[in-house]
Scaffold this motif. Structure first.
Motif, PDB file in Angstrom:
ATOM      1  N   LEU A   1      35.855  10.461  93.039  1.00 54.38           N
ATOM      2  CA  LEU A   1      36.557   9.121  92.886  1.00 54.38           C
ATOM      3  C   LEU A   1      37.638   8.689  93.565  1.00 54.38           C
ATOM      4  O   LEU A   1      38.237   7.514  93.762  1.00 54.38           O
ATOM      5  CB  LEU A   1      36.374   8.526  91.505  1.00 54.38           C
ATOM      6  CG  LEU A   1      35.146   8.831  90.739  1.00 54.38           C
ATOM      7  CD1 LEU A   1      35.411   8.322  89.310  1.00 54.38           C
ATOM      8  CD2 LEU A   1      34.270   7.853  91.343  1.00 54.38           C
ATOM      9  N   ASP A   2      38.434   9.662  94.338  1.00 56.53           N
ATOM     10  CA  ASP A   2      39.572   9.576  94.959  1.00 56.53           C
ATOM     11  C   ASP A   2      39.317   9.860  96.473  1.00 56.53           C
ATOM     12  O   ASP A   2      40.399  10.056  97.256  1.00 56.53           O
ATOM     13  CB  ASP A   2      40.557  10.545  94.385  1.00 56.53           C
ATOM     14  CG  ASP A   2      42.173  10.021  94.562  1.00 56.53           C
ATOM     15  OD1 ASP A   2      42.144   8.757  94.710  1.00 56.53           O
ATOM     16  OD2 ASP A   2      43.073  11.104  94.607  1.00 56.53           O
TER      17      ASP A   2
ATOM     18  N   PRO B   1      49.193   7.910  92.052  1.00 53.72           N
ATOM     19  CA  PRO B   1      48.576   9.182  92.622  1.00 53.72           C
ATOM     20  C   PRO B   1      47.428   9.225  92.910  1.00 53.72           C
ATOM     21  O   PRO B   1      46.717  10.165  93.766  1.00 53.72           O
ATOM     22  CB  PRO B   1      49.242  10.136  91.430  1.00 53.72           C
ATOM     23  CG  PRO B   1      49.109   9.390  90.502  1.00 53.72           C
ATOM     24  CD  PRO B   1      49.755   7.939  90.778  1.00 53.72           C
ATOM     25  N   THR B   2      46.256   8.592  92.376  1.00 55.16           N
ATOM     26  CA  THR B   2      44.817   8.457  92.390  1.00 55.16           C
ATOM     27  C   THR B   2      44.425   7.170  92.304  1.00 55.16           C
ATOM     28  O   THR B   2      45.059   6.325  91.936  1.00 55.16           O
ATOM     29  CB  THR B   2      44.342   9.323  91.459  1.00 55.16           C
ATOM     30  OG1 THR B   2      44.517   8.751  90.007  1.00 55.16           O
ATOM     31  CG2 THR B   2      44.915  10.677  91.269  1.00 55.16           C
TER      32      THR B   2
ATOM     33  N   TRP C   1      39.103   5.134  88.742  1.00 55.00           N
ATOM     34  CA  TRP C   1      40.060   5.803  88.021  1.00 55.00           C
ATOM     35  C   TRP C   1      39.702   7.367  88.039  1.00 55.00           C
ATOM     36  O   TRP C   1      38.993   7.680  87.075  1.00 55.00           O
ATOM     37  CB  TRP C   1      40.173   5.236  86.563  1.00 55.00           C
ATOM     38  CG  TRP C   1      40.759   4.000  86.539  1.00 55.00           C
ATOM     39  CD1 TRP C   1      42.151   3.561  86.224  1.00 55.00           C
ATOM     40  CD2 TRP C   1      40.288   2.619  86.595  1.00 55.00           C
ATOM     41  NE1 TRP C   1      42.236   2.271  86.337  1.00 55.00           N
ATOM     42  CE2 TRP C   1      40.917   1.763  86.604  1.00 55.00           C
ATOM     43  CE3 TRP C   1      38.884   2.265  86.870  1.00 55.00           C
ATOM     44  CZ2 TRP C   1      40.574   0.271  86.573  1.00 55.00           C
ATOM     45  CZ3 TRP C   1      38.362   0.985  87.109  1.00 55.00           C
ATOM     46  CH2 TRP C   1      39.304  -0.004  87.075  1.00 55.00           C
ATOM     47  N   PRO C   2      39.980   7.959  89.077  1.00 48.26           N
ATOM     48  CA  PRO C   2      39.687   9.639  88.963  1.00 48.26           C
ATOM     49  C   PRO C   2      40.028  10.344  87.969  1.00 48.26           C
ATOM     50  O   PRO C   2      39.377  11.105  87.185  1.00 48.26           O
ATOM     51  CB  PRO C   2      40.200   9.932  90.290  1.00 48.26           C
ATOM     52  CG  PRO C   2      40.584   8.691  91.203  1.00 48.26           C
ATOM     53  CD  PRO C   2      40.765   7.558  90.073  1.00 48.26           C
TER      54      PRO C   2
END
Length: 174
Positions: free
Chosen positions: A78-79, A109-110, A128-129
């Motif tokens: 997811l990132d 950060p992600t 939202w990893p």
């Protein structure tokens, strides 16, 4: 907002005059990631324009399009912005839709947020990893088949669980 800020949003600043109407200039890319393909509207045999985003009638219900709300839980990758972009392109292709442009934004950060603008409407994504969660909105009109995106997204992100809701948009339009 600065000119650079508008460019990053994929917006043109220039406008041109076409037959007395002030219209945006579409000769140049309107996205920071892709150029827009020229979309033509062909006359149908009945003399009407065949639009890619036309109203649908199924089982006696007339509506603008199907809007799928797709939640993926315990999902992976997811990132990975390039992977997400390719997955959106696969969704669009399998659904039979027409890509105008894609704009995706990575967060620090992600996380990734973005939209694929379609002739038939759009697909949006927010991830939202750190929580393994992704929210997709798939809204398509006309002959496109948005339901095909569900399998594409599940194959791509291998969620532990997914949830899909459907809204039929524009049912109240006369």
């Amino acid at each position: 907002m600065s000119d650079d800020g508008l460019f990053q949003l994929g917006m043109d600043l220039e406008a041109r005059d076409y037959e007395g109407l002030r219209m945006p200039a579409f000769d140049e890319p309107r996205s920071t990631t892709h150029t827009e393909d020229n979309i033509t509207v062909a006359p149908a045999s009945n003399g009407q324009d065949e639009r890619l985003d036309h109203f649908i009638e199924k089982e006696g219900v007339r509506y603008a399009g199907s809007h799928l709300i797709i939640d993926l839980y315990d999902a992976e990758r997811l990132d990975d912005l390039p992977y997400i972009e390719e997955t959106l392109k696969t969704c669009i292709e399998e659904a039979g839709a027409t890509l105008l442009h894609i704009h995706l934004h990575p967060f620090e950060p992600t996380g990734v947020s973005g939209v694929a603008v379609l002739a038939e409407s759009h697909i949006s994504v927010h991830t939202w990893p750190e929580a393994g969660y992704a929210a997709f909105d798939v809204f398509m009109c006309g002959d496109a088949e948005p339901e095909k995106c569900v399998a594409v997204l599940e194959r791509a992100f291998t969620p532990g669980r997914s949830q899909v809701s459907e809204l039929l948009r524009g049912k109240e339009v006369a």
